[in-house]
Motif scaffolding. Structure first.
Motif, short mmCIF file in Angstrom:
data_model
loop_
_atom_site.label_atom_id
_atom_site.label_comp_id
_atom_site.label_asym_id
_atom_site.label_seq_id
_atom_site.Cartn_x
_atom_site.Cartn_y
_atom_site.Cartn_z
N TYR A 373 0.81 -1.21 0.00
CA TYR A 373 0.00 0.00 0.00
C TYR A 373 0.85 1.27 0.00
N GLY A 374 2.16 1.11 -0.16
CA GLY A 374 3.04 2.28 -0.18
C GLY A 374 3.37 2.81 1.19
N VAL A 375 3.40 1.91 2.19
CA VAL A 375 3.73 2.30 3.56
C VAL A 375 5.18 1.91 3.85
N PRO A 376 6.02 2.83 4.34
CA PRO A 376 7.40 2.47 4.69
C PRO A 376 7.42 1.47 5.85
N LEU A 377 8.41 0.58 5.84
CA LEU A 377 8.45 -0.54 6.78
C LEU A 377 9.68 -0.46 7.67
N VAL A 378 9.46 -0.73 8.97
CA VAL A 378 10.55 -0.69 9.95
C VAL A 378 10.51 -1.96 10.79
N THR A 379 11.67 -2.57 11.03
CA THR A 379 11.75 -3.78 11.84
C THR A 379 12.93 -3.69 12.80
N ARG A 380 12.85 -4.41 13.90
CA ARG A 380 13.95 -4.50 14.86
C ARG A 380 14.70 -5.81 14.65
N TYR A 381 16.04 -5.72 14.66
CA TYR A 381 16.87 -6.91 14.51
C TYR A 381 18.10 -6.78 15.41
N PRO A 382 17.97 -7.11 16.71
CA PRO A 382 19.07 -6.94 17.65
C PRO A 382 19.95 -8.18 17.79
#
Length: 556
Positions: A373-382
């Motif tokens: 849908y054109g939404v920027p994506l953010v994820t956590r990877y520690p």
């Protein structure tokens, strides 16, 4: 990076290795019992213990992603119980390909069900049928039922038979598959029925295994001619830890329907009751994926961000009231909105300005749907690079997904997206284009055709005998022990609690029921269900759940 990874889940290398060793000891005990039953000719009991061991191995990671020893037990059972069927010749050019999908169960919520019915809807050159090993056909989602019937296929439910059990169901599955050109397994990690059914490789159709649980242990590696991976980290792990040759692995993106906005972002926000100037952060996943391992919990992790940006709101769909996030909700003046799992998520995706991945367990399907849908994506990877299977990666995501190694970096990325609308839009547009190129329409179909061709042209996989299970004590194993045990809420998974009584022979079920009656009396609620065949047990269970929900609604 090892120090970061261990601190992230509050477990040191030594403690992690000790936990794996303890888990492996319990797992090996279940394997030994399965072997013992098989040697006695008690094949149903042996198969049940294989499933118990597999379920334990999935929830209590034991340093294994596959077990040659367990699968050898299932092959021995198959040799004694499954009739030989003549091998079907390859379809002639131009003939409709007959694809048999085998699933343990399919729900309307979750990425696996969507993958199956979208596969059927897109692959119009094939006739698709569906076999359910542990679900009544009456509870199949309507959209999946329509996809099967529109392709000219049929739906079969193995456990609806009056007389049945693992071996009967495996025979029935093999019989149904006799007319299939290719079989695709979408099964639970502990489902032994298809492995028994297709253990005879020389007479079986090509078996494709969809690796939807690529982060955990599962049954089926020994009988799979082609492993369908959904991402690169799963492909690497399959070669390193499941014993797959590179030529027998295919990469198939998660299929998505073409995304069509029915609402502008402003209209969607208004429909949900948000001001058009609100920056809406969204996260969607099943409840267990948000289960807290250590503080801060998922909601608390966003409090500093929301306190800094009073125009931002976080909407989380999935946890419902399974997690106590009340303190974070209060601190943010209720700008954290929490909902239970639901199917009507399209309006939320269309309202979102930013999508944040679930944590500690990621949700790739939700990332892809939001990104489309054109939404920027953010994820956590520690975690360290050796733990790639625990992070979010997939075709179409790898190029533009914003990854944060720690909470400070995570907050900084989200702050920039909230403050910089131009960056937010450009990131979202690039993401949606990349996802569309790989996950929709003819592009996805091309990936699928390559996998079909592999399955038809490669000889059947050679089953290797006398292989032994090999426990690993490094990464990602030490982290998986903690994630599966705590994050998924299965701290009560112990060998003595795993027995699948509904799959045991009636004599054993009756003996166990008598023990319960002797110990607790006839008043024990639900004791009688042990005597019921599995198909009837699940039907009654579904009826009770529906009745309870209706009573709760009436009380309100």
């Amino acid at each position: 990076m090892e120090k970061i990874a261990n601190n992230a889940l509050n477990i040191g290398p030594l403690a992690g290795r000790q936990l794996i060793q303890a888990n492996y000891k319990a797992f090996a005990s279940l394997v030994a019992q399965a072997k013992d039953y098989a040697q006695q000719g008690k094949y149903t009991e042996a198969a049940v213990y294989v499933q118990m061991a597999a379920l334990y191995g999935f929830w209590r990671h034991s340093g294994l992603f596959a077990s040659p020893e367990l699968e050898q037990v299932l092959r021995a059972i198959a040799q004694q119980t499954i009739p030989i069927y003549p091998q079907k010749s390859q379809p002639s050019p131009g003939a409709t390909r007959k694809v048999l999908h085998v699933a343990s169960a399919v729900q309307g919520i979750g990425g696996l069900g969507r993958m199956i019915w979208r596969w059927m809807q897109q692959d119009t050159k094939s006739c698709h049928s569906l076999v359910l090993t542990q679900q009544a056909s009456s509870s199949v989602p309507t959209i999946l039922r329509d996809a099967v019937y529109n392709s000219g296929g049929k739906i079969y439910s193995l456990n609806e038979t009056t007389i049945g059990g693992i071996l009967v169901w495996a025979k029935r599955l093999r019989q149904i598959a006799a007319d299939a050109d290719v079989v695709v397994l979408h099964i639970w990690p502990d489902d032994a029925i298809p492995i028994i059914a297709f253990a005879n490789k020389e007479q079986s159709p090509p078996i494709l295994y969809l690796d939807h649980a690529d982060h955990g242990f599962w049954l089926g590696a020994s009988i799979s001619d082609i492993l369908i991976n959904l991402r690169s980290s799963g492909m690497r792990l399959a070669q390193e830890r499941r014993g797959f040759e590179a030529e027998r692995i295919g990469l198939l993106p998660i299929i998505l329907p073409p995304t069509t906005r029915t609402l502008s972002r402003t209209e969607a926000k208004q429909k949900l009751g948000f001001d058009e100037n609100t920056v809406l952060l969204l996260s969607i996943a099943r409840a267990p994926k948000y289960r807290t391992i250590e503080e801060p919990n998922f909601a608390d992790a966003h409090v500093p961000l929301l306190e800094k940006h009073d125009n931002a709101v976080l909407v989380v769909i999935g946890p419902g009231d399974s997690e106590d996030w009340s303190a974070a909700v209060e601190r943010t003046q209720e700008r954290i909105k929490i909902f239970a799992e639901r199917e009507d998520t399209a309006v939320f995706y269309q309202a979102a300005d930013i999508y944040v991945d679930s944590f500690p367990i990621i949700s790739i399907t939700s990332l892809l749907e939001a990104g489309s849908y054109g939404v920027p994506l953010v994820t956590r990877y520690p975690y360290s690079d050796a733990c790639a299977i625990l992070g979010s990666d997939a075709p179409g995501l790898d190029e533009h997904l914003l990854r944060a190694r720690n909470l400070e970096q995570y907050t900084a990325i989200l702050s920039r997206l909230i403050e910089d609308a131009e960056f937010r839009c450009s990131q979202g547009d690039a993401t949606s284009k990349c996802i569309a190129e790989k996950h929709t329409g003819s592009n996805w179909q091309s990936s699928l055709e390559e996998i079909y061709a592999k399955a038809m042209n490669l000889p059947r996989v050679t089953v290797k005998s006398n292989l032994r299970d090999e426990m690993f004590l490094g990464e990602p194993d030490v982290l998986l022990t903690r994630i599966f045990w705590n994050a998924c809420g299965h701290d009560q998974i112990e060998p003595e609690n795993l027995k699948k009584w509904h799959m045991m022979p009636f004599i054993q079920r009756f003996a166990f029921w008598m023990q319960i009656i002797k110990k607790h009396g006839l008043g024990r609620n639900g004791a009688i269900d042990i005597l019921l065949p599995q198909w009837l047990y699940w039907q009654l269970r579904k009826y009770v759940i529906i009745r309870v929900k209706k009573l709760i609604e009436l009380d309100r």
